[in-house]
Design an enzyme around this catalytic site. Structure first.
Site, PDB file in Angstrom:
ATOM      1  N   ARG A  37      28.955  10.790 -12.250  1.00  9.48           N
ATOM      2  CA  ARG A  37      28.470  10.153 -11.005  1.00  9.48           C
ATOM      3  C   ARG A  37      27.121   9.463 -11.236  1.00  9.48           C
ATOM      4  NH1 ARG A  37      30.351  14.189  -6.155  1.00  9.48           N
ATOM      5  NH2 ARG A  37      32.475  13.453  -6.183  1.00  9.48           N
ATOM      6  N   LYS A 198      47.894  19.495   0.610  1.00 14.61           N
ATOM      7  CA  LYS A 198      48.330  19.513   2.005  1.00 14.61           C
ATOM      8  C   LYS A 198      48.893  18.189   2.496  1.00 14.61           C
ATOM      9  CE  LYS A 198      45.026  22.757   3.979  1.00 14.61           C
ATOM     10  NZ  LYS A 198      43.778  22.651   4.733  1.00 14.61           N
ATOM     11  N   GLY A 346      38.853  12.450  -6.428  1.00 15.83           N
ATOM     12  CA  GLY A 346      39.231  13.863  -6.393  1.00 15.83           C
ATOM     13  C   GLY A 346      39.885  14.363  -7.672  1.00 15.83           C
ATOM     14  N   GLY A 369      37.669  11.703  -0.294  1.00  8.62           N
ATOM     15  CA  GLY A 369      37.823  11.748   1.161  1.00  8.62           C
ATOM     16  C   GLY A 369      37.596  10.383   1.794  1.00  8.62           C
TER      17      GLY A 369
HETATM   18  P1  AMP Z   1      44.077  17.938  -3.041  1.00 10.43           P
HETATM   19  O1  AMP Z   1      42.641  18.308  -2.997  1.00 10.43           O
HETATM   20  O2  AMP Z   1      44.736  17.848  -1.715  1.00 10.43           O
HETATM   21  O3  AMP Z   1      44.347  16.735  -3.910  1.00 10.43           O
HETATM   22  O4  AMP Z   1      44.812  19.196  -3.718  1.00 10.43           O
HETATM   23  C1  AMP Z   1      44.629  19.537  -5.036  1.00 10.43           C
HETATM   24  C2  AMP Z   1      45.121  20.921  -5.269  1.00 10.43           C
HETATM   25  O5  AMP Z   1      46.507  21.011  -4.969  1.00 10.43           O
HETATM   26  C3  AMP Z   1      44.978  21.374  -6.699  1.00 10.43           C
HETATM   27  O6  AMP Z   1      43.998  22.368  -6.771  1.00 10.43           O
HETATM   28  C4  AMP Z   1      46.352  21.910  -7.063  1.00 10.43           C
HETATM   29  O7  AMP Z   1      46.309  23.145  -7.731  1.00 10.43           O
HETATM   30  C5  AMP Z   1      47.021  22.068  -5.716  1.00 10.43           C
HETATM   31  N1  AMP Z   1      48.478  21.994  -5.840  1.00 10.43           N
HETATM   32  C6  AMP Z   1      49.221  21.020  -6.368  1.00 10.43           C
HETATM   33  N2  AMP Z   1      50.521  21.351  -6.385  1.00 10.43           N
HETATM   34  C7  AMP Z   1      50.602  22.585  -5.848  1.00 10.43           C
HETATM   35  C8  AMP Z   1      51.700  23.468  -5.604  1.00 10.43           C
HETATM   36  N3  AMP Z   1      52.949  23.125  -5.920  1.00 10.43           N
HETATM   37  N4  AMP Z   1      51.410  24.667  -5.041  1.00 10.43           N
HETATM   38  C9  AMP Z   1      50.150  25.018  -4.727  1.00 10.43           C
HETATM   39  N5  AMP Z   1      49.087  24.227  -4.943  1.00 10.43           N
HETATM   40  C10 AMP Z   1      49.311  23.012  -5.499  1.00 10.43           C
END
Ligand code: AMP
Length: 397
Positions: A37, A198, A346, A369
């Site tokens: 960064r 999510k 991210g 974000g």
């Molecule tokens: P995000 O911040 O929404 O991009 O989410 C990233 C996180 O999603 C990472 O820490 C991954 O470990 C988690 N993730 C990805 N696939 C899965 C899965 N199948 N089950 C649980 N966590 C997951």
């Protein structure tokens, strides 16, 4: 959108206050773990040095929540910046106040100083006008080069623009231009790849990008909410039950492409027993942690034929080596693609950096974000504030 850019300001010998994003990861001792960064701001800083501005930098670091946390002082960041620039970076123990105004008088043309952590003041996150005014009193011009903080209405990116002329810095300008392209005229086929934890975080983006994208490939934990919405047994996989109705509605759109197979595990653990199965055959007491080999193949083919690719979110639990293959293979395919490639910040950036492939991407967003909110079609508060600043000061510049 009318904004000032740095070229609009006569900055030589003037005090220029730059909001940077130096929110770097630290280890337990407070040492900088990853300085990317800081490095991202170098083009902007070199421009300011070359044009002999008197440079005042400000950033937040971590979440001190309005208290002085010694470990979150900006000293180590100043040291690292100084090493990289091979130039002194003045560091004082405060952010605003009469003492700091006096300190800015010590800046000669081309000199740099870094203020203390903005979030040591609770006023910062409250978008306090009084705090913004004090910050503004340190300088003649304001530059926002912190896209990663621009989806927040905080004093240093929002309230401040009413007090001194403010512009979008080169990094912010590039973010706006690149992401706007995705929302307006992406070269087709435009493929969006979404993963991560999510669905609820990405619904807005899915809805907005469905208007322009040719296909949206779904991976990560998100996929299991969609699979359950289709009526499949997803075992113990992470599912957001309150999003099922919405997922069912979205699935009517044939642009949304789901995995056909996945890697399941008998528990959420690095050393779990794993198996590759079709999505129709997820065992009821197992959970899906990655996309499967057929899906990797299918997604790679789609990515290869794309002219524009936007990717946000890992395809599986890539922190566990056993379940990182889907994310790694998609990262490699995106990096090898001839398409214009844009990564939405991210964890996908982490995956690319781990494979040393980030330099093969056309644009790696500096704000996860913020990029998602921008792509949802929202007006980011800090960008709106810069538009206001333009209207307010355009006749004075
Ligand atoms: P995000 O911040 O929404 O991009 O989410 C990233 C996180 O999603 C990472 O820490 C991954 O470990 C988690 N993730 C990805 N696939 C899965 C899965 N199948 N089950 C649980 N966590 C997951």
């Amino acid at each position: 959108m009318s904004l000032f850019t740095l070229k609009d300001f006569h900055i030589t010998n003037k005090k220029v206050l730059v909001r940077v994003d130096f929110n770097v990861p630290l280890n337990e001792k407070g040492l900088v773990l990853n300085d990317s960064r800081i490095r991202k701001s170098l083009d902007t800083l070199n421009y300011l040095i070359k044009h002999k501005a008197r440079i005042i930098l400000m950033s937040h670091l971590g979440r001190p929540k309005g208290k002085v946390i010694p470990k979150l002082k900006m000293n180590k960041v100043a040291e690292r910046l100084s090493e990289i620039l091979k130039k002194d970076v003045m560091k004082f123990h405060d952010t605003v106040g009469p003492g700091m105004v006096k300190n800015t008088h010590k800046l000669a043309a081309g000199d740099i100083m870094l203020l203390e952590n903005l979030r040591f003041y609770e006023e910062e996150t409250k978008d306090s006008k009084a705090f913004a005014k004090e910050l503004a009193s340190l300088a003649d011009f304001y530059v926002n080069d912190a896209f990663g903080a621009s989806h927040r209405a905080h004093s240093s990116v929002h309230a401040i623009t009413r007090y001194i002329p403010g512009c979008a810095g080169p990094l912010l300008e590039k973010e706006i231009n690149t992401l706007t392209l995705l929302l307006q005229e992406p070269k087709k086929p435009f493929i969006v790849i979404l993963g991560g934890a999510k669905v609820s975080d990405k619904i807005g983006v899915i809805n907005n990008l469905l208007k322009k994208a040719d296909k949206i490939l779904i991976g990560g934990a998100m996929m299991y909410t969609f699979l359950k919405a289709k009526g499949l047994d997803t075992g113990l996989s992470k599912v957001e039950d309150d999003q099922l109705k919405l997922a069912k509605k979205l699935l009517k759109n044939k642009k949304i492409i789901l995995p056909t197979d996945c890697i399941i595990a008998d528990r959420f653990d690095e050393d779990a027993k794993a198996d590759s199965v079709k999505v129709e055959h997820i065992e009821s007491n197992w959970l899906g942690l990655d996309i499967g080999p057929q899906t990797i193949k299918d997604f790679k083919k789609i990515i290869k034929e794309a002219s524009t690719v936007f990717w946000n979110g890992p395809m599986g639990v890539f922190e566990f080596k056993k379940f990182a293959k889907g994310t790694d293979e998609i990262a490699k395919a995106v990096a090898a693609s001839k398409a214009k490639t844009i990564i939405g910040g991210g964890e996908s950036v982490e995956a690319l950096e781990k494979l040393k492939l980030d330099h093969k991407i056309d644009h790696v967003s500096t704000g996860g974000g913020a990029a998602l909110e921008f792509l949802e079609g929202k007006t980011l508060p800090a960008i709106e504030a810069l538009e206001d600043s333009y209207k307010r000061f355009k006749d004075e510049i």
